[in-house]
Design an enzyme around this catalytic site. Structure first.
Site, mmCIF file in Angstrom:
data_model
loop_
_atom_site.group_PDB
_atom_site.id
_atom_site.type_symbol
_atom_site.label_atom_id
_atom_site.label_comp_id
_atom_site.label_asym_id
_atom_site.label_seq_id
_atom_site.Cartn_x
_atom_site.Cartn_y
_atom_site.Cartn_z
ATOM 1 N N LYS A 134 0.864 -1.183 0.000
ATOM 2 C CA LYS A 134 0.000 0.000 0.000
ATOM 3 C C LYS A 134 0.893 1.223 0.000
ATOM 4 O O LYS A 134 2.028 1.172 0.478
ATOM 5 C CB LYS A 134 -0.870 0.028 1.261
HETATM 6 N N1 GLU Z 1 -7.087 0.196 -3.510
HETATM 7 C C1 GLU Z 1 -7.829 -0.976 -3.801
HETATM 8 C C2 GLU Z 1 -7.918 -1.880 -2.573
HETATM 9 O O1 GLU Z 1 -7.826 -1.424 -1.467
HETATM 10 C C3 GLU Z 1 -7.334 -1.692 -5.045
HETATM 11 C C4 GLU Z 1 -5.903 -2.127 -5.037
HETATM 12 C C5 GLU Z 1 -5.394 -2.606 -6.375
HETATM 13 O O2 GLU Z 1 -6.161 -2.608 -7.330
HETATM 14 O O3 GLU Z 1 -4.215 -2.952 -6.436
HETATM 15 O O4 GLU Z 1 -8.168 -3.051 -2.681
#
Ligand code: GLU
Length: 443
Positions: A134
């Protein structure tokens, strides 16, 4: 089914609780417990039940790599401002690190760390071949001019470009970042490494993004509603839904579930909350917001205190705002039969206990909001193949993966007499442990 769960595309941020420039709902205060403590709590409980050796638990409860970077930009008014950015890579045993990047004034290392771990379990539960990561930049995203947002996106990529890439770590949208942000990030990465569309996902359709990616998280929530509904004897035509947060996830979930015949009886965003027992038309609400209207002014709905949103009698409550919104002090107010977590870590462990006592069927974030990363996986695959799938193919494949995840988690929950959340964590952890062992990372 694919047709019924299909709707058109628009451009807004993934997981963004502030559609049309609104902020997170202010009514119910957020919990004191951090996202990090929430995720660690669930991990520790599952690790104990699984009897994980201490050294293995230690590897899985800490991050592989945590990068903290300076994100300096020249503002439109000529001043230089320095923001702080983070990229946390939690675990890469099952594949390249994967996860979104959020722009928000509350971003800190602890939060990004927690959300990175959540991605590790989420990708494992959905069985897509990624690890968990993240990112975030601590900045007042909703007050920034577009040009400044672009500078932040580019500056952030310049600082982390050595640790990302299509086979290393693939960022995506999250709170206050969207397809446009991903386009800037891809462009910046391309300046340093040559054109590399698979370096980020959630890109615009014009820049090798995937059909269906923008709606994917909301659509995944609705696929899980369809899976879980029979257990509660629910049919779409008599399902009343309340949506907390009307950003990308909340608005798409509302539109798609309403398309199946469900009634949206309450919605909130940072500017307030509304209710209407006869139903709120989510498309009309989106048009109202796009024209500059505020959510509480939407007619013919009635404006209510955001705290009251929780008390609206409904069948399905969808938290789709920020983390920690359902906590010890407000969980008892919920008046729903099922909660499907569109947001990441919206419910504290104490709130979980209260909901369990109340008999609310909770479909947890690690499974419920996996639709976004699943279609990110499809986008990455399409980019690597230089081939594009049509939207029906994307949605059908998404449905297949979401159904499989739900069924395996529900089976585990039934066999071991666990909540869906506990069962999901167990499954996710087991898969990561197996990959780590097979690679020889752990004994
Ligand atoms: N931000 C989204 C999540 O929390 C998608 C992450 C992604 O597509 O890599 O799952």
């Amino acid at each position: 089914m694919a047709d019924q769960v299909t709707a058109g595309e628009t451009e807004r941020a993934d997981g963004d609780p502030r559609a049309a420039g609104s902020d997170e709902p202010e009514g119910p205060q957020r919990a004191e417990i951090s996202n990090y403590d929430i995720v660690q709590h669930h991990f520790r409980q599952a690790a104990e039940r699984l009897d994980l050796p201490d050294d293995v638990a230690e590897v899985l409860s800490s991050s592989y790599r945590e990068v903290r970077v300076q994100v300096p930009i020249k503002l439109a008014d000529g001043r230089t401002q320095v923001f702080t950015g983070y990229r946390v890579q939690h675990n890469g045993a099952r594949g390249p690190y994967k996860g979104g990047v959020r722009f928000h004034q509350d971003v800190d290392l602890d939060e990004v760390r927690a959300l990175a771990a959540l991605m590790t379990w989420k990708t494992a539960i959905a069985e897509v071949p990624f690890g968990g990561a993240k990112g975030g930049v601590n900045c007042p995203a909703t007050d920034l001019q577009v040009a400044d947002k672009q500078r932040i996106a580019r500056s952030f990529i310049d600082k982390i470009e050595k640790v990302i890439g299509p086979g290393r770590d693939i960022p995506a949208p999250d709170v206050n970042t969207d397809a446009q942000t991903m386009a800037w990030m891809m462009d910046e990465y391309g300046k340093l490494h040559g054109h590399t569309p698979a370096c980020v996902t959630g890109k615009p359709i014009a820049l090798e993004g995937s059909y269906g990616r923008e709606a994917a998280t909301g659509r995944g929530v609705v696929y899980l509603y369809r899976e879980a509904a029979p257990a509660l004897g629910l049919k779409p035509s008599d399902t009343r839904v309340v949506v907390q947060g009307f950003g990308n996830v909340g608005s798409w979930a509302a539109r798609i579930i309403a398309g199946l015949g469900a009634r949206i009886v309450g919605v909130s965003d940072a500017n307030g909350a509304i209710r209407r027992d006869e139903g709120i038309d989510p498309d009309a609400l989106l048009r109202h917001l796009a024209e500059g209207g505020l959510l509480p002014e939407f007619e013919p709905a009635e404006a209510i205190d955001p705290g009251e949103l929780l008390e609206i009698e409904c069948d399905v409550f969808i938290p789709a705002a920020l983390g920690g919104m359902i906590h010890e002090r407000n969980a008892d107010r919920l008046n729903c039969r099922m909660m499907i977590e569109g947001a990441n870590s919206p419910t504290t462990p104490k709130a979980d206990e209260i909901l369990e006592e109340k008999g609310v069927y909770v479909v947890p974030d690690v499974m419920a909001n996996a639709g976004g990363v699943v279609v990110s996986y499809f986008e990455w695959v399409q980019n690597l193949q230089h081939f594009r799938w049509d939207e029906r193919e994307v949605n059908d494949k998404l449905g297949g993966i979401m159904r499989r995840a739900y069924r395996s988690v529900a089976q585990r929950a039934q066999d071991s007499d666990l909540s869906l959340r506990s069962a999901a964590y167990e499954l996710g952890i087991e898969r990561v442990v197996e990959a780590s062992r097979t690679r020889g990372y752990i004994a």
